[in-house]
Enzyme design. Sequence first.
Site: not given
Ligand SMILES: CC(C)(COP(=O)(O)OP(=O)(O)OC[C@H]1O[C@@H](n2cnc3c(N)ncnc32)[C@H](O)[C@@H]1OP(=O)(O)O)[C@@H](O)C(=O)NCCC(=O)NCCS
Length: 216
Positions: A178
């Site tokens: 976010y």
């Molecule tokens: C929050 C959530 C939806 C994010 O989804 P995600 O797919 O993990 O998110 P992204 O991959 O877009 O980003 C996460 C990380 O991956 C990294 N990343 C994203 N795409 C990437 C890529 N192509 N290559 C390398 N790294 C990448 C991002 O920089 C980010 O880094 P961080 O871990 O330091 O934040 C997920 O982690 C989740 O479901 N979490 C648990 C439930 C939750 O908290 N939901 C939200 C409640 S409001």
Amino acid sequence: MPVRLTALPADDAHAWLDQAVHTYVTAMRYPRGTERGRIGLWRDHLYRPGWIAVAALAPASPSELMQPTYARLRVRSSWTADNEIMAGVAYGYTGAPDQWWNRQLRTGLARRGHSPEQIEAITADYFELTELHVHPFAQGRGIGEALLQRLLDARPESRVLLSTPEVRGEENRAWSLYRRMGFTDVLRDFTFAGDPRPFAFLGRDLPLPTGRHAAV
Ligand SMILES: CC(C)(COP(=O)(O)OP(=O)(O)OC[C@H]1O[C@@H](n2cnc3c(N)ncnc32)[C@H](O)[C@@H]1OP(=O)(O)O)[C@@H](O)C(=O)NCCC(=O)NCCS
């Protein structure tokens, strides 16, 4: 892992709702059984004005599909392939004053001393990002960001608002995502009626900037 995004049709909810809520409960690490109460809530939201849901579907191998973890995520409908499982899901709708979440936000803002005009300005025209979850097997690959981008693409509202649990130091993937996407504080340390955990409301203007990670 090749993943494709698809809009989830409200009229076909029987094909995807169980899997979506399973993804949500697993991602949030809620206890098993939480699904039962939440499915009704997700279903109640299906026909709210402006409702939209998007899923990230990933192909699974035949051996993976035999495992209970993956079997629960399998989506079978005319718009899916035989081996597709739900790696992530997001949905939301147009915010309105008759909604519980909207009333909670207004109450919280009033308690913190915001004037009626300020509260009106914050809540007049927004999309509520209700849920965004990626299954642990697929996190950290840009799927969360891609779901967010797709969900908020070409929305008519001028802002997006969401609530997320407070986390020390904002150190989890949700906060990181976010903040990266430009969400700023609307209200911090708010406790919803019936839930002792502190939550933050975050928001930003629409449209979103173009994504940093083009993983999907
Ligand atoms: C929050 C959530 C939806 C994010 O989804 P995600 O797919 O993990 O998110 P992204 O991959 O877009 O980003 C996460 C990380 O991956 C990294 N990343 C994203 N795409 C990437 C890529 N192509 N290559 C390398 N790294 C990448 C991002 O920089 C980010 O880094 P961080 O871990 O330091 O934040 C997920 O982690 C989740 O479901 N979490 C648990 C439930 C939750 O908290 N939901 C939200 C409640 S409001």
